[in-house]
Design a protein around this motif. Structure first.
Motif, PDB file in Angstrom:
ATOM      1  N   TRP A  11       0.858  -1.179   0.000  1.00  0.00           N
ATOM      2  CA  TRP A  11       0.000   0.000   0.000  1.00  0.00           C
ATOM      3  C   TRP A  11       0.892   1.225   0.000  1.00  0.00           C
ATOM      4  CZ3 TRP A  11      -0.221   4.358   2.902  1.00  0.00           C
ATOM      5  CH2 TRP A  11      -1.331   5.176   2.717  1.00  0.00           C
ATOM      6  N   SER A  12       0.587   2.172  -0.844  1.00  0.00           N
ATOM      7  CA  SER A  12       1.314   3.429  -0.819  1.00  0.00           C
ATOM      8  C   SER A  12       0.449   4.537  -1.389  1.00  0.00           C
ATOM      9  CB  SER A  12       2.628   3.338  -1.598  1.00  0.00           C
ATOM     10  OG  SER A  12       2.381   3.232  -2.977  1.00  0.00           O
ATOM     11  N   ALA A  13       0.791   5.747  -1.021  1.00  0.00           N
ATOM     12  CA  ALA A  13       0.131   6.940  -1.542  1.00  0.00           C
ATOM     13  C   ALA A  13       1.213   7.990  -1.733  1.00  0.00           C
ATOM     14  CB  ALA A  13      -0.937   7.428  -0.576  1.00  0.00           C
ATOM     15  N   ARG A  14       1.042   8.822  -2.748  1.00  0.00           N
ATOM     16  CA  ARG A  14       2.056   9.829  -3.071  1.00  0.00           C
ATOM     17  C   ARG A  14       1.405  11.166  -3.340  1.00  0.00           C
ATOM     18  NH1 ARG A  14       5.807   5.903  -6.720  1.00  0.00           N
ATOM     19  NH2 ARG A  14       6.025   4.497  -5.016  1.00  0.00           N
ATOM     20  N   TRP A  15       2.107  12.189  -2.931  1.00  0.00           N
ATOM     21  CA  TRP A  15       1.675  13.547  -3.206  1.00  0.00           C
ATOM     22  C   TRP A  15       2.888  14.317  -3.706  1.00  0.00           C
ATOM     23  CZ3 TRP A  15       0.455  10.688   1.034  1.00  0.00           C
ATOM     24  CH2 TRP A  15      -0.888  10.380   1.217  1.00  0.00           C
ATOM     25  N   GLN A  16       2.716  15.033  -4.807  1.00  0.00           N
ATOM     26  CA  GLN A  16       3.813  15.763  -5.436  1.00  0.00           C
ATOM     27  C   GLN A  16       3.549  17.258  -5.343  1.00  0.00           C
ATOM     28  OE1 GLN A  16       6.654  14.500  -7.212  1.00  0.00           O
ATOM     29  NE2 GLN A  16       7.253  16.646  -7.081  1.00  0.00           N
ATOM     30  N   ASP A  17       4.560  17.989  -4.907  1.00  0.00           N
ATOM     31  CA  ASP A  17       4.496  19.443  -4.881  1.00  0.00           C
ATOM     32  C   ASP A  17       4.546  19.957  -6.310  1.00  0.00           C
ATOM     33  OD1 ASP A  17       4.574  22.002  -3.585  1.00  0.00           O
ATOM     34  OD2 ASP A  17       6.717  22.106  -4.064  1.00  0.00           O
ATOM     35  N   ILE A  24      -1.865  19.580   2.780  1.00  0.00           N
ATOM     36  CA  ILE A  24      -1.479  18.892   4.012  1.00  0.00           C
ATOM     37  C   ILE A  24      -2.696  18.280   4.699  1.00  0.00           C
ATOM     38  CG2 ILE A  24      -0.569  19.221   6.348  1.00  0.00           C
ATOM     39  CD1 ILE A  24       1.607  19.089   4.237  1.00  0.00           C
ATOM     40  N   SER A  25      -3.793  19.019   4.798  1.00  0.00           N
ATOM     41  CA  SER A  25      -4.987  18.470   5.460  1.00  0.00           C
ATOM     42  C   SER A  25      -5.536  17.273   4.692  1.00  0.00           C
ATOM     43  CB  SER A  25      -6.063  19.547   5.644  1.00  0.00           C
ATOM     44  OG  SER A  25      -6.482  20.040   4.394  1.00  0.00           O
ATOM     45  N   THR A  26      -5.468  17.310   3.371  1.00  0.00           N
ATOM     46  CA  THR A  26      -5.912  16.172   2.552  1.00  0.00           C
ATOM     47  C   THR A  26      -5.017  14.961   2.790  1.00  0.00           C
ATOM     48  OG1 THR A  26      -6.737  17.673   0.853  1.00  0.00           O
ATOM     49  CG2 THR A  26      -6.353  15.391   0.185  1.00  0.00           C
ATOM     50  N   ILE A  27      -3.725  15.188   2.898  1.00  0.00           N
ATOM     51  CA  ILE A  27      -2.774  14.101   3.160  1.00  0.00           C
ATOM     52  C   ILE A  27      -3.097  13.454   4.500  1.00  0.00           C
ATOM     53  CG2 ILE A  27      -0.354  13.550   3.638  1.00  0.00           C
ATOM     54  CD1 ILE A  27       0.367  15.798   1.611  1.00  0.00           C
ATOM     55  N   VAL A  28      -3.272  14.276   5.527  1.00  0.00           N
ATOM     56  CA  VAL A  28      -3.583  13.755   6.861  1.00  0.00           C
ATOM     57  C   VAL A  28      -4.900  12.991   6.844  1.00  0.00           C
ATOM     58  CG1 VAL A  28      -4.151  14.412   9.236  1.00  0.00           C
ATOM     59  CG2 VAL A  28      -2.234  15.512   8.069  1.00  0.00           C
ATOM     60  N   GLU A  29      -5.925  13.542   6.197  1.00  0.00           N
ATOM     61  CA  GLU A  29      -7.233  12.864   6.122  1.00  0.00           C
ATOM     62  C   GLU A  29      -7.117  11.533   5.396  1.00  0.00           C
ATOM     63  OE1 GLU A  29      -9.832  15.697   4.286  1.00  0.00           O
ATOM     64  OE2 GLU A  29      -9.729  17.068   5.992  1.00  0.00           O
ATOM     65  N   THR A  30      -6.362  11.493   4.307  1.00  0.00           N
ATOM     66  CA  THR A  30      -6.184  10.248   3.551  1.00  0.00           C
ATOM     67  C   THR A  30      -5.493   9.188   4.406  1.00  0.00           C
ATOM     68  OG1 THR A  30      -6.064  11.445   1.465  1.00  0.00           O
ATOM     69  CG2 THR A  30      -5.167   9.205   1.483  1.00  0.00           C
ATOM     70  N   LEU A  31      -4.456   9.586   5.122  1.00  0.00           N
ATOM     71  CA  LEU A  31      -3.734   8.635   5.971  1.00  0.00           C
ATOM     72  C   LEU A  31      -4.616   8.127   7.101  1.00  0.00           C
ATOM     73  CD1 LEU A  31      -0.254  10.377   6.112  1.00  0.00           C
ATOM     74  CD2 LEU A  31      -0.903   8.361   4.769  1.00  0.00           C
ATOM     75  N   GLN A  32      -5.376   9.019   7.720  1.00  0.00           N
ATOM     76  CA  GLN A  32      -6.276   8.592   8.795  1.00  0.00           C
ATOM     77  C   GLN A  32      -7.371   7.673   8.254  1.00  0.00           C
ATOM     78  OE1 GLN A  32      -7.394  12.443  10.374  1.00  0.00           O
ATOM     79  NE2 GLN A  32      -5.880  12.292  12.019  1.00  0.00           N
ATOM     80  N   ALA A  33      -7.917   8.008   7.087  1.00  0.00           N
ATOM     81  CA  ALA A  33      -8.969   7.186   6.497  1.00  0.00           C
ATOM     82  C   ALA A  33      -8.444   5.830   6.042  1.00  0.00           C
ATOM     83  CB  ALA A  33      -9.606   7.922   5.302  1.00  0.00           C
ATOM     84  N   SER A  34      -7.155   5.737   5.735  1.00  0.00           N
ATOM     85  CA  SER A  34      -6.555   4.491   5.259  1.00  0.00           C
ATOM     86  C   SER A  34      -6.171   3.548   6.397  1.00  0.00           C
ATOM     87  CB  SER A  34      -5.305   4.799   4.426  1.00  0.00           C
ATOM     88  OG  SER A  34      -5.625   5.605   3.329  1.00  0.00           O
ATOM     89  N   HIS A  35      -6.151   4.043   7.609  1.00  0.00           N
ATOM     90  CA  HIS A  35      -5.671   3.262   8.760  1.00  0.00           C
ATOM     91  C   HIS A  35      -6.341   1.899   8.871  1.00  0.00           C
ATOM     92  CE1 HIS A  35      -5.854   1.928  12.975  1.00  0.00           C
ATOM     93  NE2 HIS A  35      -4.577   2.255  12.973  1.00  0.00           N
ATOM     94  N   ASP A  36      -7.663   1.862   8.911  1.00  0.00           N
ATOM     95  CA  ASP A  36      -8.376   0.592   9.095  1.00  0.00           C
ATOM     96  C   ASP A  36      -8.118  -0.371   7.938  1.00  0.00           C
ATOM     97  OD1 ASP A  36      -9.350   1.493  11.506  1.00  0.00           O
ATOM     98  OD2 ASP A  36     -11.323   2.040  10.712  1.00  0.00           O
ATOM     99  N   HIS A  37      -8.091   0.166   6.726  1.00  0.00           N
ATOM    100  CA  HIS A  37      -7.845  -0.673   5.549  1.00  0.00           C
ATOM    101  C   HIS A  37      -6.447  -1.298   5.622  1.00  0.00           C
ATOM    102  CE1 HIS A  37      -7.792  -2.080   1.445  1.00  0.00           C
ATOM    103  NE2 HIS A  37      -6.708  -1.376   1.214  1.00  0.00           N
ATOM    104  N   ILE A  38      -5.450  -0.490   5.949  1.00  0.00           N
ATOM    105  CA  ILE A  38      -4.079  -0.989   6.043  1.00  0.00           C
ATOM    106  C   ILE A  38      -3.956  -2.002   7.174  1.00  0.00           C
ATOM    107  CG2 ILE A  38      -1.671  -0.335   6.455  1.00  0.00           C
ATOM    108  CD1 ILE A  38      -2.447   2.418   5.212  1.00  0.00           C
ATOM    109  N   LEU A  39      -4.608  -1.716   8.294  1.00  0.00           N
ATOM    110  CA  LEU A  39      -4.578  -2.644   9.420  1.00  0.00           C
ATOM    111  C   LEU A  39      -5.156  -4.001   9.028  1.00  0.00           C
ATOM    112  CD1 LEU A  39      -3.891  -3.092  12.381  1.00  0.00           C
ATOM    113  CD2 LEU A  39      -6.155  -2.202  12.965  1.00  0.00           C
TER     114      LEU A  39
END
Length: 117
Positions: free
Chosen positions: A30-36, A46-61
């Motif tokens: 599993w990976s996600a990328r964001w490019q400046d 940044i807020s979108t990145i944080v939201e994506t990571l938090q939303a992905s937690h259960d799936h990754i677990l």
């Protein structure tokens, strides 16, 4: 345990920062990328990145738990590489569902796959 990833490719340097989040657990791809970019600097997402990571937690677990179970089953049965257990089939089914569910979560990368933004 330390995990690292290195690749060598001739690519033009953009001088821009890229953020890559990934599961360091072997067998969990599993990976996600964001490019400046000039159009969308990382400061604005940044807020979108944080939201994506938090939303992905259960799936990754779930992927990690399924991989742990598959590894334990492989060790218990002494299976050779290439033989899929029911846990591995469940893990693969979970990966396929996450790719086709139409969710806003990033899709996991397969072995060797690279995704450049």
């Amino acid at each position: 345990m330390t995990h690292s990833w290195t690749t060598e490719q001739d690519m033009p340097s953009s001088g821009r920062l890229r953020i890559i989040a990934y599961s360091p657990k072997k067998g969990v791809e599993w990976s996600a990328r964001w490019q400046d970019t000039q159009e969308e600097p990382l400061e604005k997402v940044i807020s979108t990145i944080v939201e994506t990571l938090q939303a992905s937690h259960d799936h990754i677990l779930k992927l990690m738990i399924a991989e742990d179970a598959a590894e334990a089953r492989r060790k218990k049965s002494g299976q050779k590489n290439g033989s899929a257990t029911s846990d591995e089939r469940t893990l693969e089914k979970s990966r396929r569902l996450s790719q086709t569910a139409g969710s806003s979560l990033p899709k996991p990368l397969r072995n060797g796959e690279r995704r450049w933004l």
